[in-house]
Design a protein around this motif. Structure first.
Motif, short mmCIF file in Angstrom:
data_model
loop_
_atom_site.label_atom_id
_atom_site.label_comp_id
_atom_site.label_asym_id
_atom_site.label_seq_id
_atom_site.Cartn_x
_atom_site.Cartn_y
_atom_site.Cartn_z
N ASN A 238 -10.11 -6.05 -2.16
CA ASN A 238 -8.58 -5.09 -2.67
C ASN A 238 -8.82 -4.31 -3.16
OD1 ASN A 238 -6.75 -7.53 -2.19
ND2 ASN A 238 -7.41 -8.34 -4.12
N GLU A 239 -10.31 -3.63 -2.71
CA GLU A 239 -11.19 -2.30 -2.74
C GLU A 239 -11.49 -1.78 -2.09
OE1 GLU A 239 -14.49 -2.29 -6.20
OE2 GLU A 239 -12.89 -4.05 -6.80
N PRO A 240 -11.37 -0.23 -2.28
CA PRO A 240 -12.80 0.03 -0.79
C PRO A 240 -13.77 -0.16 -0.80
CG PRO A 240 -11.74 2.27 -2.79
CD PRO A 240 -11.09 0.36 -2.73
N LEU A 256 -8.48 -6.93 1.92
CA LEU A 256 -7.10 -6.86 1.19
C LEU A 256 -6.70 -8.31 0.72
CD1 LEU A 256 -5.02 -3.73 1.93
CD2 LEU A 256 -6.98 -4.00 -0.38
N THR A 257 -6.23 -9.29 0.02
CA THR A 257 -5.57 -10.25 -0.33
C THR A 257 -3.81 -9.99 -0.56
OG1 THR A 257 -6.45 -10.52 -1.76
CG2 THR A 257 -7.55 -11.46 0.21
N GLU A 258 -3.80 -9.01 -1.19
CA GLU A 258 -2.58 -8.59 -1.33
C GLU A 258 -2.32 -6.98 -1.18
OE1 GLU A 258 -4.34 -6.64 -5.58
OE2 GLU A 258 -4.03 -8.87 -5.46
N PRO A 259 -1.28 -6.41 -1.31
CA PRO A 259 -0.61 -4.56 -1.24
C PRO A 259 -1.64 -4.41 -1.81
CG PRO A 259 1.03 -6.22 -1.05
CD PRO A 259 0.17 -6.96 -2.12
N THR A 306 0.17 9.19 1.39
CA THR A 306 -0.42 7.72 1.03
C THR A 306 0.97 7.03 2.06
OG1 THR A 306 2.43 7.39 -0.15
CG2 THR A 306 0.58 8.50 -1.41
N VAL A 307 -0.40 5.57 1.53
CA VAL A 307 -0.44 4.80 3.20
C VAL A 307 -0.39 3.64 2.29
CG1 VAL A 307 -1.03 3.38 4.27
CG2 VAL A 307 -1.05 6.18 4.93
N LYS A 308 0.46 2.51 2.63
CA LYS A 308 0.47 1.47 1.72
C LYS A 308 0.18 0.07 2.92
CE LYS A 308 3.12 -2.10 -1.03
NZ LYS A 308 4.77 -2.74 -1.90
N VAL A 309 -0.62 -0.53 2.37
CA VAL A 309 -1.01 -1.71 3.11
C VAL A 309 -0.85 -3.34 2.74
CG1 VAL A 309 -2.85 -2.72 5.16
CG2 VAL A 309 -2.91 -0.49 4.71
N SER A 310 -0.28 -3.72 3.18
CA SER A 310 0.69 -5.73 2.59
C SER A 310 0.01 -5.81 3.63
CB SER A 310 1.92 -5.19 1.89
OG SER A 310 3.09 -4.59 3.50
#
Length: 320
Positions: A238-240, A256-259, A306-310
Motif C-alpha cells: 500500500n505504498e510505492p 495494494l490491498t486497499e484503495p 490523479t488516478v485511483k486504484v482499488s
C-alpha cells in the motif's frame, strides 16, 4: 481523456514456453510463446488499441494525433511520434542467448535508431530458474572473443538463482541472458536492437545456427566488474516502492490491498501500469474507469492528474 489497453503481440520463439497464454487469460493455440509485447511503438510491431474511442488504432498514430496530451510535453519534444517505452512479458522454457545492447550513441552511429536500456521484474518462475547479468571477472575484449570461440563465455558471467519479486537493471552495455524457467516483465527503451554473443550451438528446425554478432557486441560491452547486479529493495504494501530510475524510465512496484490515489498533477508524462497479480479498477479524475488485472497493461495519458486504484492487485508503474 480515456485510458488505453492494447491487443498483445505474441511472439513464438525457439526458447518460448507455455506460461504467457494462461497468465493473460487468452484463447490461443499458439505454441512456444516466448514474448508478449504489451505496449510497443516499434516499427512494424506497433500495439493496437483494444478499447474505447480509438479502438483499432496503432500506438504511434495515437501519439501523432494526441501528441503531448498523451505522452507529455517534454517526451513529445524528445521522442516525437515514436512511443518511447516497450513493455513485454517473457517466458523462457529454455535458455536465451547471451547478448548485449548498444547505447543510443552506438546504435545511431550504425543507423539503428535507439539503443536499449532495460529492466527485469521476475514473476512466478520455475523453482530452479536463474539468469545471468554482468561480468563476474575482469576480461579484455580479446579474452571475450576467445571465450566465445571456445564455449566458455558463461564462465565469466555472474549468475543468479531467481524468485518472484527479484529485479535487475540492465543499462546498455551490460552482458546478460535470461535462463531456463524464468518468467518476467521487461521494461525497456523502444528498440529491437540486440547483439547475440553466444547461442549454445543451438540449431533451428532446418539445422541452421542463429546469427551471432560477436564483433559488434565486443564494441558495446561494459567490461567493468561490479559487486552486485541485482537491485536491492524493501517490499511494502500500500505504498510505492521505487525499483529503477534512469534517463529512460522510472519504475515502481505497488502491492495494494486497499484503495490508493496517485497524484500525477506534476508529472509531465504518460504512465503505464503492468498487472502482476490480482485484479482491480482504475478511475481517473474525469471519472473514466477501467478494469485491470494480472496479465494486462494500461496506458494512462499525461493529461491524467490523479488516478485511483482499488482492489487487491500488484502492478508495476512506469513513466519517462
Amino acid at each position: 481523456m480515456e485510458m488505453f489497453k492494447f491487443n498483445p503481440l505474441l511472439k513464438s520463439t525457439i526458447w518460448g514456453g507455455e506460461k504467457i497464454i494462461p497468465f493473460k487469460h487468452l484463447s490461443s493455440d499458439e505454441q512456444q510463446v516466448g514474448e508478449s509485447w504489451e505496449v510497443s511503438g516499434v516499427k512494424d510491431n506497433e500495439s493496437i488499441v483494444s478499447n474505447g474511442k480509438y479502438k483499432g488504432w496503432k500506438l504511434n498514430d495515437l501519439v501523432d494525433t494526441l501528441k503531448e496530451k498523451l505522452v507529455g510535453k517534454d517526451n513529445y519534444a524528445r521522442f516525437g511520434n515514436e512511443f518511447p517505452l516497450l513493455v513485454k512479458f517473457i517466458d523462457a522454457r529454455a535458455q536465451l542467448s547471451i547478448q548485449v545492447h548498444p547505447t543510443d550513441e552506438q546504435a545511431q552511429a550504425k543507423g539503428l535508431g535507439r539503443g536499449k536500456t532495460e529492466m527485469w521484474y521476475v514473476m512466478e518462475s520455475d523453482e530452479n530458474a536463474s539468469l545471468r547479468s554482468g561480468l563476474k571477472q575482469q576480461i579484455t575484449p580479446e579474452e571475450y572473443k576467445a571465450m566465445v570461440e571456445d564455449d566458455t563465455i558463461t564462465d565469466a558471467l555472474a549468475e543468479y538463482p531467481v524468485k518472484e519479486g527479484d529485479v535487475f537493471f540492465l543499462p546498455a552495455g551490460r552482458i546478460h541472458s535470461i535462463g531456463t524457467g524464468c518468467f518476467l516483465a521487461e521494461i525497456q527503451e523502444t528498440s529491437d536492437v540486440t547483439y547475440r554473443i553466444y547461442d549454445f550451438k543451438r540449431q533451428d528446425k532446418n539445422g541452421n545456427y542463429r546469427q551471432l554478432h560477436t564483433k559488434e557486441a565486443a564494441e558495446c560491452i561494459d567490461y567493468m566488474v561490479y559487486p552486485d547486479y541485482k537491485t536491492q529493495y524493501e517490499p511494502h504494501q500500500n505504498e510505492p516502492v521505487e525499483l529503477v530510475s534512469c534517463p529512460y524510465f522510472t519504475t515502481s512496484v505497488y502491492d495494494l490491498t486497499e484503495p490508493m490515489t496517485m497524484d500525477y498533477s506534476e508529472l509531465d508524462s504518460f504512465v503505464i501500469f503492468v498487472g502482476l497479480k490480482g485484479e482491480g479498477e482504475i478511475t481517473d479524475a474525469e471519472g473514466n474507469s477501467l478494469s485491470f488485472r494480472a496479465g494486462e497493461s494500461v496506458l494512462i495519458p499525461a493529461t491524467a492528474t490523479t488516478v485511483k486504484v482499488s482492489g487487491t492487485i500488484k502492478f508495476l508503474e512506469s513513466y519517462v
